[in-house]
Write an enzyme that holds these catalytic residues in place. Structure first.
Site, mmCIF file in Angstrom:
data_model
loop_
_atom_site.group_PDB
_atom_site.id
_atom_site.type_symbol
_atom_site.label_atom_id
_atom_site.label_comp_id
_atom_site.label_asym_id
_atom_site.label_seq_id
_atom_site.Cartn_x
_atom_site.Cartn_y
_atom_site.Cartn_z
ATOM 1 N N GLY A 22 0.826 -1.198 0.000
ATOM 2 C CA GLY A 22 0.000 0.000 0.000
ATOM 3 C C GLY A 22 0.858 1.245 0.000
ATOM 4 O O GLY A 22 2.041 1.191 0.375
ATOM 5 N N GLN A 35 3.059 10.040 1.217
ATOM 6 C CA GLN A 35 4.352 9.337 1.202
ATOM 7 C C GLN A 35 5.181 9.671 -0.035
ATOM 8 O O GLN A 35 6.388 9.438 -0.052
ATOM 9 C CB GLN A 35 4.141 7.811 1.263
ATOM 10 N N CYS A 41 6.050 -0.180 7.188
ATOM 11 C CA CYS A 41 5.683 0.976 6.365
ATOM 12 C C CYS A 41 6.866 1.340 5.480
ATOM 13 O O CYS A 41 8.002 1.371 5.960
ATOM 14 C CB CYS A 41 5.329 2.147 7.280
ATOM 15 N N LEU A 42 6.599 1.628 4.218
ATOM 16 C CA LEU A 42 7.685 1.988 3.292
ATOM 17 C C LEU A 42 8.383 3.274 3.730
ATOM 18 O O LEU A 42 9.526 3.508 3.349
ATOM 19 C CB LEU A 42 7.140 2.141 1.870
ATOM 20 N N HIS A 80 -4.164 1.320 7.482
ATOM 21 C CA HIS A 80 -2.812 1.902 7.536
ATOM 22 C C HIS A 80 -2.687 3.070 6.559
ATOM 23 O O HIS A 80 -2.185 4.139 6.917
ATOM 24 C CB HIS A 80 -1.797 0.798 7.222
ATOM 25 N N GLU A 81 -3.166 2.866 5.336
ATOM 26 C CA GLU A 81 -3.028 3.922 4.315
ATOM 27 C C GLU A 81 -3.930 5.114 4.625
ATOM 28 O O GLU A 81 -3.521 6.265 4.429
ATOM 29 C CB GLU A 81 -3.312 3.369 2.915
ATOM 30 N N HIS A 135 -2.361 7.391 7.052
ATOM 31 C CA HIS A 135 -1.364 8.293 6.451
ATOM 32 C C HIS A 135 -2.007 9.617 6.015
ATOM 33 O O HIS A 135 -1.370 10.665 6.068
ATOM 34 C CB HIS A 135 -0.725 7.647 5.214
HETATM 35 NI NI NI Z 1 2.851 3.296 5.594
#
Ligand code: NI
Length: 152
Positions: free
Chosen positions: A46, A51, A88-89, A130-131, A134
């Site tokens: 995701g 991000q 998380c990226l 999660h997304e 963000h």
């Molecule tokens: Ni994330």
């Protein structure tokens, strides 16, 4: 399509609240394409627009069941709970257990501006939550119960 740079924790943009998309124009379609490509290149499940440095309410998710693109996503129903490992990226090297609903229904717009509902359980429910976090400047480390694999 282009790979965009993924912002990392410490970058203020990750803590800001994203704005709703008012018009689905070419910039938004390019953003969606680039986000999907950036997510795949990074082996993520995701990605949220902040991000990649864009404070707009846009997410992409792919947990292996096909790409989901959502504009202005909102959780309209949540049920149960799960406690699973999450990463998380934007936070490389950290994995922790986070409590999430076991099932969510998310409403949003697709790239054609049509209202859609996505129902997700398990991994998909976790990724959607999660997304969407963000988009509100919330990171999983804010909710973590226990870090599992802490490189520091
Ligand atoms: Ni994330």
């Amino acid at each position: 399509m282009a790979i965009r740079i993924i912002r990392k924790v410490g970058d203020d943009i990750l803590r800001k609240v994203s704005r709703p998309v008012e018009a689905i124009n070419k910039n938004i379609l390019t953003l969606l394409d680039d986000m999907a490509e950036t997510m795949r290149e990074a082996n993520g499940v995701g990605l949220a627009a902040p991000q990649v440095g864009v404070l707009k309410r846009v997410i992409v998710v792919d947990v292996g069941e096909g790409l989901i693109e959502l504009i202005n996503p909102e959780i309209i129903h949540a049920e149960g709970k799960q406690i699973e490992a999450e990463g998380c990226l934007s936070i490389p090297g950290k994995v922790g257990e986070v409590e999430r609903p076991a099932m969510v229904v998310v409403k949003g717009l697709n790239r054609h501006g049509e209202e859609i509902e996505v129902k997700g359980q398990g991994l998909l429910a976790k990724a959607l939550c999660h997304e969407i976090d963000h988009l509100n400047g919330v990171l999983f480390i804010d909710k973590v119960i226990r870090f599992i694999d802490d490189d520091e």
